[in-house]
Design an enzyme around this catalytic site. Structure first.
Site, PDB file in Angstrom:
ATOM      1  N   HIS A 171      38.363  30.621  62.848  1.00 56.69           N
ATOM      2  CA  HIS A 171      39.170  31.680  62.238  1.00 56.69           C
ATOM      3  C   HIS A 171      40.043  31.338  61.180  1.00 56.69           C
ATOM      4  O   HIS A 171      41.335  32.103  60.971  1.00 56.69           O
ATOM      5  CB  HIS A 171      39.919  32.248  63.652  1.00 56.69           C
ATOM      6  CG  HIS A 171      39.349  32.459  64.828  1.00 56.69           C
ATOM      7  ND1 HIS A 171      38.682  33.565  65.226  1.00 56.69           N
ATOM      8  CD2 HIS A 171      38.838  31.489  65.731  1.00 56.69           C
ATOM      9  CE1 HIS A 171      37.726  33.310  66.473  1.00 56.69           C
ATOM     10  NE2 HIS A 171      38.136  32.136  66.499  1.00 56.69           N
ATOM     11  N   SER A 292      45.394  30.981  32.093  1.00 56.40           N
ATOM     12  CA  SER A 292      45.767  32.413  32.359  1.00 56.40           C
ATOM     13  C   SER A 292      46.584  32.497  31.102  1.00 56.40           C
ATOM     14  O   SER A 292      46.972  31.659  30.387  1.00 56.40           O
ATOM     15  CB  SER A 292      46.612  32.545  33.355  1.00 56.40           C
ATOM     16  OG  SER A 292      47.507  33.861  33.087  1.00 56.40           O
ATOM     17  N   LYS A 298      48.811  28.247  35.446  1.00 54.93           N
ATOM     18  CA  LYS A 298      47.394  28.745  36.219  1.00 54.93           C
ATOM     19  C   LYS A 298      46.369  27.717  35.902  1.00 54.93           C
ATOM     20  O   LYS A 298      46.234  27.307  34.724  1.00 54.93           O
ATOM     21  CB  LYS A 298      47.228  30.302  36.031  1.00 54.93           C
ATOM     22  CG  LYS A 298      48.268  31.134  36.553  1.00 54.93           C
ATOM     23  CD  LYS A 298      47.888  31.441  38.181  1.00 54.93           C
ATOM     24  CE  LYS A 298      46.989  32.647  37.897  1.00 54.93           C
ATOM     25  NZ  LYS A 298      46.747  33.317  39.138  1.00 54.93           N
ATOM     26  N   GLU A 305      34.763  31.566  42.108  1.00 56.88           N
ATOM     27  CA  GLU A 305      35.018  33.054  42.248  1.00 56.88           C
ATOM     28  C   GLU A 305      33.644  33.794  42.014  1.00 56.88           C
ATOM     29  O   GLU A 305      33.113  34.571  42.554  1.00 56.88           O
ATOM     30  CB  GLU A 305      36.066  33.706  41.498  1.00 56.88           C
ATOM     31  CG  GLU A 305      37.598  33.209  42.024  1.00 56.88           C
ATOM     32  CD  GLU A 305      38.633  33.610  41.028  1.00 56.88           C
ATOM     33  OE1 GLU A 305      39.195  34.749  41.146  1.00 56.88           O
ATOM     34  OE2 GLU A 305      38.820  32.825  40.085  1.00 56.88           O
TER      35      GLU A 305
END
Ligand code: ARG
Length: 473
Positions: A171, A292, A298, A305
């Site tokens: 979980h 970024s 970043k 992704e």
């Protein structure tokens, strides 16, 4: 717009239709051509189409259906066509619909009359069936190779950190400490099953439909065993109707690819989470991240992704082809031309995904100290404590669970972890608890104790690594 008007000076005067002039007075409407033509995408089958034609022509000659002279002209001509295609010099023509007609028409320009004999005893129906099967078979091979490289990358990670501790989750809540090597090997197992599914699918699809002709077979004395062997198939297909009308081999490839892409997406998601500033379990290399344009701090896990999302395309292609095939009567219907684009896209996505994941796994760095401190937090050794109460004090497991739960609540209230409780605090919950309980509360001991076959103990992990290294040699 029609091509039939006699007053149109551009209209062909002898044959109105480039392919079936005999029966047709008019050429197709421009929109008909747009919906009907597949050359825009099936040119990717050129090499397979030419291989199929070469095998067919050689067989026709061996059977005395073609003269050796014609067969030789066809062979030479097809090689010229192939080299034109490879050099990017081939004049693809949309009015010739598809790769099969384009190749044949060009062959005719190059060698003349014998080109017209190549289509003896076959049809575009068995031609496309064999071309597409050959293409999908190649993709199975590429997937198998790609998966082996990926498994090796995971295996190298497992070997480097066979005994590094990290939290295991259920979980996404801390469950029990596990080893890094064990977690990496979980993916080796998944990708090994994907690999075996591709091997299995390849075996099943490796029958040659060439010679089924339009649907019923042919009256020419062809040798289907010879063409099957020449194209590397195990045998010819046994039913001509089935041969030209099923695409289950592509569906199987897409289904297996979907499962594989699902596996890729799961590790991709773990990488996204693990590389975040909140987790810091791994550092992805600069090669697999992006910056970024506005936030200088970043380092985004874009490749991970995108890998997480590739299943969308691949499963989409799978559903699309199932939908195309559903309810089609035997045998060939033009619907089936819609089998290719999505399969091409799915295969491209999968191969790129496998390569990207292999690169990322190879380049990532596990942050061992962070993994270890995370492993020790979140009361991860609570089960070890309960097991100790069962083993050492003879408590029934349910009672041990209750005692442990009380101790966890006590620690949580105090804002500390289980090993930070004093012996006196523990004894206030159960007076039988002794100081040696602290041995099992350490994460290293915890993982070492999980020696059951396939468990997370470093010795178990090393045994599995040895097995996989041997299997992947
Ligand atoms: N371009 C067609 C396809 O991809 C080739 C087969 C055409 N056969 C036919 N009977 N029209 O399916």
């Amino acid at each position: 717009m029609t091509n039939s008007s006699k007053s149109d000076p551009s209209a062909p005067t002898t044959t109105a239709n480039a392919m079936w002039g005999g029966r047709f007075e008019a050429g197709p409407d421009a929109i008909m051509q747009a919906i009907n033509a597949s050359i825009g995408f099936d040119r990717r089958l050129a090499a397979q189409d030419i291989a199929g034609s070469r095998a067919h022509a050689a067989m026709l000659a061996a059977q005395g259906i073609l003269t050796n002279k014609d067969a030789e002209a066809i062979r030479e001509g097809l090689l010229t066509v192939l080299s034109e295609i490879e050099a990017g010099k081939f004049p693809f023509r949309v009015e010739l619909e598809d790769i099969h007609m384009n190749v044949e028409a060009r062959l005719k320009e190059i060698i003349g009359e014998p080109a017209g004999r190549l289509h003896t005893g076959r049809s575009r129906n068995d031609q496309v069936a064999v071309d597409f099967r050959l293409w999908v078979r190649d993709q199975c091979d590429a997937a198998i190779t790609g998966l082996e490289a990926l498994m090796k990358a995971f295996l190298a990670q497992a070997e480097a950190g066979a005994d590094w501790v990290m939290p295991g989750f259920t979980h996404l809540q801390t469950a029990q400490p596990v080893t890094w090597g064990h977690h990496m090997l979980a993916y080796v197992e998944m990708f090994a099953r994907d690999r075996s599914r591709f091997i299995d699918a390849r075996k099943r699809m490796n029958e040659c439909p060439l010679g089924a002709a339009a649907l019923a077979g042919t009256s020419f004395p062809i040798d289907r065993h010879a063409t099957a062997a020449a194209l590397g198939f195990d045998r010819p297909t046994a039913n001509s109707l089935d041969s030209v009308s099923d695409r289950d081999f592509a569906l199987e490839f897409l289904s297996v690819s979907s499962i594989c892409a699902m596996h890729l997406s799961r590790f991709a998601e773990e990488l996204v989470i693990w590389s975040s500033a909140q987790f810091r379990f791994v550092k992805l290399s600069d090669k697999w991240t992006t910056g970024s344009s506005i936030m200088p701090q970043k380092k985004n896990p874009d490749a991970a992704e995108l890998l997480r999302s590739k299943l969308g395309r691949i499963l989409g292609a799978t559903v699309a082809l199932f939908t195309v095939m559903k309810g089609l009567v035997l045998t060939y219907s033009k619907d089936m031309q819609e089998d290719k684009e999505q399969t091409f896209d799915a295969a491209d996505s999968l191969m790129l995904g496998l390569a990207a994941m292999t690169g990322m796994v190879g380049d990532m760095t596990a942050l061992q100290d962070n993994l270890k401190s995370a492993a020790a937090s979140g009361f991860s050794t609570a089960t070890d404590l309960a097991d100790w109460l069962v083993r050492e004090l003879g408590l029934p497991f349910r009672d041990a669970h209750h005692v442990t739960g009380t101790l966890v609540a006590m620690a949580e209230k105090a804002g500390i972890d289980l090993p930070d409780l004093t012996l006196a605090q523990m004894q206030s919950v159960h007076d039988g608890i002794r100081a040696d309980v602290f041995d099992v509360l350490g994460v290293e001991n915890s993982v070492r104790s999980r020696m059951s076959y396939g468990g997370t103990a470093p010795d178990q992990v090393r045994a599995q690594i040895a097995r996989w290294k041997d299997a992947l040699k």
